[in-house]
Scaffold this motif. Structure first.
Motif, PDB file in Angstrom:
ATOM      1  N   ALA A   1       0.820  -1.210   0.000  1.00  0.00           N
ATOM      2  CA  ALA A   1       0.000   0.000   0.000  1.00  0.00           C
ATOM      3  C   ALA A   1       0.854   1.260   0.000  1.00  0.00           C
ATOM      4  O   ALA A   1       0.421   2.331  -0.416  1.00  0.00           O
ATOM      5  N   ASN A   2       2.091   1.128   0.469  1.00  0.00           N
ATOM      6  CA  ASN A   2       2.976   2.282   0.525  1.00  0.00           C
ATOM      7  C   ASN A   2       3.456   2.723  -0.859  1.00  0.00           C
ATOM      8  O   ASN A   2       3.932   3.845  -1.016  1.00  0.00           O
ATOM      9  N   LYS A   3       3.355   1.842  -1.838  1.00  0.00           N
ATOM     10  CA  LYS A   3       3.828   2.198  -3.179  1.00  0.00           C
ATOM     11  C   LYS A   3       2.957   3.294  -3.785  1.00  0.00           C
ATOM     12  O   LYS A   3       3.466   4.313  -4.272  1.00  0.00           O
ATOM     13  N   ALA A   4       1.639   3.093  -3.768  1.00  0.00           N
ATOM     14  CA  ALA A   4       0.740   4.118  -4.285  1.00  0.00           C
ATOM     15  C   ALA A   4       0.785   5.370  -3.421  1.00  0.00           C
ATOM     16  O   ALA A   4       0.696   6.500  -3.920  1.00  0.00           O
ATOM     17  N   CYS A   5       0.920   5.168  -2.113  1.00  0.00           N
ATOM     18  CA  CYS A   5       1.013   6.295  -1.180  1.00  0.00           C
ATOM     19  C   CYS A   5       2.237   7.149  -1.504  1.00  0.00           C
ATOM     20  O   CYS A   5       2.173   8.382  -1.558  1.00  0.00           O
ATOM     21  N   ALA A   6       3.373   6.495  -1.760  1.00  0.00           N
ATOM     22  CA  ALA A   6       4.593   7.214  -2.118  1.00  0.00           C
ATOM     23  C   ALA A   6       4.448   7.904  -3.462  1.00  0.00           C
ATOM     24  O   ALA A   6       4.939   9.023  -3.662  1.00  0.00           O
ATOM     25  N   GLY A   7       3.760   7.229  -4.395  1.00  0.00           N
ATOM     26  CA  GLY A   7       3.559   7.834  -5.703  1.00  0.00           C
ATOM     27  C   GLY A   7       2.815   9.152  -5.622  1.00  0.00           C
ATOM     28  O   GLY A   7       3.148  10.120  -6.322  1.00  0.00           O
ATOM     29  N   GLU A   8       1.792   9.210  -4.761  1.00  0.00           N
ATOM     30  CA  GLU A   8       1.054  10.457  -4.593  1.00  0.00           C
ATOM     31  C   GLU A   8       1.949  11.548  -4.020  1.00  0.00           C
ATOM     32  O   GLU A   8       1.946  12.693  -4.484  1.00  0.00           O
ATOM     33  N   THR A   9       2.717  11.195  -2.988  1.00  0.00           N
ATOM     34  CA  THR A   9       3.571  12.189  -2.343  1.00  0.00           C
ATOM     35  C   THR A   9       4.651  12.713  -3.290  1.00  0.00           C
ATOM     36  O   THR A   9       4.897  13.920  -3.370  1.00  0.00           O
ATOM     37  N   ILE A  10       5.305  11.806  -4.018  1.00  0.00           N
ATOM     38  CA  ILE A  10       6.338  12.242  -4.953  1.00  0.00           C
ATOM     39  C   ILE A  10       5.721  13.096  -6.056  1.00  0.00           C
ATOM     40  O   ILE A  10       6.327  14.081  -6.512  1.00  0.00           O
ATOM     41  N   GLY A  11       4.518  12.749  -6.490  1.00  0.00           N
ATOM     42  CA  GLY A  11       3.833  13.576  -7.479  1.00  0.00           C
ATOM     43  C   GLY A  11       3.608  14.990  -6.976  1.00  0.00           C
ATOM     44  O   GLY A  11       3.799  15.971  -7.713  1.00  0.00           O
ATOM     45  N   SER A  12       3.207  15.121  -5.714  1.00  0.00           N
ATOM     46  CA  SER A  12       3.015  16.450  -5.126  1.00  0.00           C
ATOM     47  C   SER A  12       4.337  17.207  -5.046  1.00  0.00           C
ATOM     48  O   SER A  12       4.411  18.402  -5.359  1.00  0.00           O
ATOM     49  N   LEU A  13       5.388  16.512  -4.627  1.00  0.00           N
ATOM     50  CA  LEU A  13       6.700  17.146  -4.492  1.00  0.00           C
ATOM     51  C   LEU A  13       7.177  17.680  -5.850  1.00  0.00           C
ATOM     52  O   LEU A  13       7.637  18.829  -5.959  1.00  0.00           O
ATOM     53  N   LEU A  14       7.080  16.855  -6.879  1.00  0.00           N
ATOM     54  CA  LEU A  14       7.572  17.275  -8.185  1.00  0.00           C
ATOM     55  C   LEU A  14       6.723  18.383  -8.785  1.00  0.00           C
ATOM     56  O   LEU A  14       7.245  19.300  -9.443  1.00  0.00           O
TER      57      LEU A  14
END
Length: 502
Positions: free
Chosen positions: A464-477
């Motif tokens: 579940a952390n994979k999609a969670c990380a994807g959202e966060t990295i998307g926000s950061l970028l």
């Protein structure tokens, strides 16, 4: 011959990405992704290519014909997921192999000449490592990976039971990034001690906190402070050799242990405490814990649940693994008639239905455990009210359909959930035990982000952390491209960051 996904599924969707006929669901973006207990292969659509098995980081996928005895039910579990779903889920119309080639699209829309970001990631568990992987594989960012402990791994190293070696294998995948040329690994560095959150923010373009939920929820009943009353987090850390927990933190000298809770962690604790220690030799169990288990007097573990078996918190794969053990008796305490009613009314592969083949009897928990084989007792519809004893645990008072009862026990383990703890210098929501955020952006802290359990609360497994990380990295970028990140002052010195891991 179709493939089937089995017990150790981590839900990170690596298998979905390589499947040429889209026969594994739910996929990212579909209802249920991240909330189902596992992923499922559609046996009618599977073309037996084996790509999913090759990609699985935890060895959870096998040909149906090759499933060993304990895993054979997973052929039906996979098929049953598709019983009431339209066949279009896995039709050629949706299959990525069968379409015209289009120009490639990349999810990370960053200008090619965009300056490389310096990003700090705090935490080396799954959430942090999925964020690191996203940054290193899809951007030109330089990453400083920080952990307060002297060795990396987080939940994979210190949270997964030692008798689940396949689940721990995903740690090998994460560890490959530790040697990446754009990553610096800094261990033994505590935010709030060796370095502050403000210093990290000043010296990096962005900081991502993946610090998890390391504390245990309380039962909020009298007697929790007595010797012999432990949090499951302590027991798990003990058998995994966590440096914060001493080797004598758990004393397995009580004949009966009561574990309050019926999630996967509760099952882990019950399974380890009743295991034949010889079966744990050669695993990752802490040597000190193994030595204590060799002299253990535990003969019975009671799993105490407030509600019925039909709504138990454990997953079907973990329950299957428990009830298929041959070295321990698993018994259902059916003193409450609602327990038997729920079991008899359930479908065979539902949580309650899986208990249909177990022995059911009223269990006298006021008396000592019976002689003979070790056993695990599943007791439902019982709520803990008080841990009894003067200076150490001697019993647990519970309430059920017939009023109050006392369970004779020398140890009580509370396994009722994890909770995040504050990070010095960052906002914190006491009610949820998380850092307030919006799509991973920490409130009122430009350039500061969260991922994992400290972001969303202690829910969801490793994948579940994979999609969670994807959202966060998307926000950061997105923030970086929009010019919303504050410029850093200077790079962190080795003095502030501690030693580099070898």
């Amino acid at each position: 011959m179709a493939f089937a996904i089995t017990q150790t599924c981590c839900n990170d969707a690596s298998c979905i990405a390589v499947c040429p006929v889209n026969c594994i669901h739910p996929t990212p973006g579909e209802p249920g992704f991240g909330t189902t207990e596992m992923l499922y292969v559609d046996p009618k659509a599977c073309i037996d290519c084996g790509a999913c098995a090759d990609a699985c980081p935890v060895d959870a996928i096998f040909p149906v014909a090759d499933l060993p005895g304990p895993l054979k039910p997973y052929a039906r579990i996979n098929a049953d997921y598709y019983a009431d779903r339209p066949p279009a889920l896995a039709s050629a119309e949706h299959a990525p192999m069968f379409h015209d080639w289009d120009p490639p699209e990349f999810a990370r829309a960053i200008p090619a000449d965009f300056p490389a970001l310096d990003v700090a990631v705090v935490g080396t568990g799954p959430a942090g490592m999925y964020a690191v992987a996203d940054l290193l594989l899809h951007t030109n960012a330089r990453v400083t990976l920080i952990d307060r402990l002297p060795v990396p791994g987080g939940l994979i190293r210190y949270g997964v039971a030692p008798d689940h070696p396949s689940t721990k294998k995903i740690g090998e995948t994460f560890a490959r990034f530790h040697d990446h040329p754009r990553l610096r690994l800094r261990l033994g560095v505590r935010v709030g001690a060796e370095v502050t959150a403000a210093e990290l923010a000043q010296r990096h373009d962005a900081v991502i906190y993946a610090v998890g939920a390391s504390s245990a929820r309380s039962l909020e009943i009298p007697g929790e402070q007595l010797a012999g009353s432990l949090a499951a987090t302590t027991v798990v850390a003990w058998y995994n050799g966590h440096p914060d927990v001493p080797a004598d933190a758990v004393d397995p000298s009580a004949e009966r242990v009561v574990v309050v809770g019926n999630g996967n962690v509760a099952l882990d604790v019950a399974r380890i405490l009743t295991a034949d220690p010889r079966t744990l030799e050669g695993t990752t169990i802490a040597p000190e814990a193994l030595a204590r288990l060799h002299t253990s007097k535990v003969r019975e573990v009671v799993l105490l649940a407030r509600r019925g078996p039909e709504v138990a918190a454990y997953t079907i794969p973990e329950l299957l693994a428990l009830i298929q053990r041959t070295d321990v008796d698993v018994v259902v305490d059916d003193a409450d008639p609602r327990t038997a009613q729920a079991i008899d009314a359930a479908a065979a592969l539902d949580k309650a239905g899986l208990l249909q083949g177990l022995k059911r009897e009223p269990v006298d928990l006021a008396a000592p455990p019976p002689p003979g084989r070790r056993r695990i007792v599943l007791r439902f519809h019982s709520a803990p009210r008080e841990v009894l004893g003067d200076t150490e645990v001697r019993g647990l008072r519970v309430t059920g359909p017939d009023g109050e009862a006392e369970i004779a026990t020398g140890q009580v383990v509370r396994a009722v959930g994890y909770r995040g703890i504050p990070v010095p210098g960052l906002p914190f929501d006491e009610d949820s035990g998380t850092i307030p955020h919006h799509e991973g952006r920490v409130a009122d802290r430009p350039g500061t982000y969260v991922v994992g359990w400290i972001k969303r609360g202690p829910s969801g497994g490793i994948g579940a952390n994979k999609a969670c990380a994807g959202e966060t990295i998307g926000s950061l970028l997105a923030d970086a491209v929009a010019g919303k990140l504050r410029p850093r002052r200077r790079r962190l010195t080795s003095r502030l960051l501690g030693r580099t891991a070898s």
